[in-house]
Design an enzyme around this catalytic site. Structure first.
Site, PDB file in Angstrom:
ATOM      1  N   HIS A  82     -11.388  -6.722   7.640  1.00 41.33           N
ATOM      2  CA  HIS A  82     -12.004  -6.483   6.342  1.00 41.33           C
ATOM      3  C   HIS A  82     -13.369  -5.807   6.457  1.00 41.33           C
ATOM      4  O   HIS A  82     -14.144  -5.839   5.499  1.00 41.33           O
ATOM      5  CB  HIS A  82     -12.147  -7.794   5.557  1.00 41.33           C
ATOM      6  CG  HIS A  82     -10.845  -8.436   5.217  1.00 41.33           C
ATOM      7  ND1 HIS A  82     -10.192  -9.299   6.067  1.00 41.33           N
ATOM      8  CD2 HIS A  82     -10.056  -8.323   4.120  1.00 41.33           C
ATOM      9  CE1 HIS A  82      -9.062  -9.708   5.508  1.00 41.33           C
ATOM     10  NE2 HIS A  82      -8.951  -9.127   4.327  1.00 41.33           N
TER      11      HIS A  82
ATOM     12  N   GLU B 266       0.819  -1.211   0.000  1.00 41.81           N
ATOM     13  CA  GLU B 266       0.000   0.000   0.000  1.00 41.81           C
ATOM     14  C   GLU B 266       0.854   1.264   0.000  1.00 41.81           C
ATOM     15  O   GLU B 266       0.558   2.227  -0.723  1.00 41.81           O
ATOM     16  CB  GLU B 266      -0.938  -0.007   1.209  1.00 41.81           C
ATOM     17  CG  GLU B 266      -2.061  -1.014   1.126  1.00 41.81           C
ATOM     18  CD  GLU B 266      -1.619  -2.437   1.451  1.00 41.81           C
ATOM     19  OE1 GLU B 266      -2.387  -3.385   1.181  1.00 41.81           O
ATOM     20  OE2 GLU B 266      -0.492  -2.600   1.983  1.00 41.81           O
TER      21      GLU B 266
END
Length: 298
Positions: free
Chosen positions: A90, A20
């Site tokens: 998540h 990321e």
């Protein structure tokens, strides 16, 4: 996003390493070179390794260079919020982490039409934008989306349903629970009808979709609360230091003399997102309906 590489070519549409910090940094560099960059963080829960790049580079690039350089052509897409089985890593909402970061915009759509219009506006905006997409809506939300090019304004809330007695403010997935809560208030199930006073069932609820979390539409929200005198703010992120806290503080300052009840916040609990009982963690219909009753009855 199917077929983009085939349509636009592998030089423009490509996979990056699953890093990321790297992919956001790469996007900042592309934007600085004048390219339109759309970087995708696979889950918003994993945007934190890129936090330094977003907060210390993308958000400050234009300011620190006196306008000579800019990362404004960067849009960061990322799925957010509960998915039904995502649990700790998540299903998180992360918008509140960026509330104190001048230089970036944060947008959360509620539906396919909103997603297209707001995403195109984000890509064309001269500032870096974090575009958070409620993941459960990928399969649950259905609309006929116009094929033509169109944009929706950033930093402009939408009054979905006008009202005069109470303001109900939210964004993303919880908006659907807000609609259900309004319907429950008006027509409560027989099993819980005793908890919904009859004199409140005709209450006029003004439902607002904030859409842009940063910078948010203070004018529309404050105007609504000044009119109704009551406000319930709903979000999936934990209640402590959530975006609703900042909004509530502003409304307390600007609308104090108009308020007929304390501003009420309904959000996720101050725990990690659980593996089980996700519906009890999220601000579901009954909790929102109860907040409407309590605020209207104050």
């Amino acid at each position: 996003m199917v077929g983009l590489a085939e349509e636009f070519g592998r030089e423009r549409v490509f996979n990056t390493p699953l890093c990321e910090q790297g992919l956001v940094g790469f996007g900042i560099g592309m934007a600085d070179m004048g390219h339109t960059a759309v970087a995708e963080v696979q889950f918003a829960d994993y945007i934190f390794p890129a936090f330094d790049q977003i907060v210390n580079e993308a958000a400050k690039y234009n300011y620190r260079s006196g306008g000579m350089f800019s990362a404004g052509k960067l849009t960061i897409r990322s799925p957010c919020m509960a998915v039904g089985h995502g649990a700790l890593y998540h299903s998180q909402s992360v918008e509140q982490f960026f509330m104190a970061v001048p230089g970036v915009k944060v947008v959360i759509p509620r539906s396919p039409i909103q997603a297209k219009g707001l995403l195109l506006a984000s890509i064309r905006d001269p500032n870096p934008v974090i575009f958070l997409e409620p993941k459960v809506l990928y399969r649950a939300s259905v609309e006929q989306v116009p094929e033509d090019d169109f944009t929706l304004p950033l930093s402009k809330a939408e009054v979905i349903e006008p009202g005069k007695d109470i303001t109900l403010l939210s964004w993303g997935t919880p908006l659907y629970s807000c609609v259900e809560a309004i319907n429950m208030l008006r027509n409560p199930p027989a099993s819980i009808a005793e908890h919904f006073p009859k004199d409140l069932r005709n209450a006029s609820v003004e439902l607002i979709d904030l859409r842009t979390i940063l910078p948010w539409d203070r004018e529309t929200v404050a105007k609504s609360v000044a009119k109704t005198g009551r406000c319930v703010i709903v979000h999936e992120a934990p209640i402590t230091a959530g975006a609703g806290a900042e909004i509530g503080a502003y409304l307390q300052d600007k609308c104090f003399l108009h308020l007929e009840a304390p501003i009420c916040r309904i959000g996720g609990w101050d725990t990690p997102f659980p593996h089980v009982h996700e519906t009890f963690y999220k601000p579901e219909t009954v909790r929102i309906a109860d907040a409407l009753v309590r605020t209207l009855s104050y």
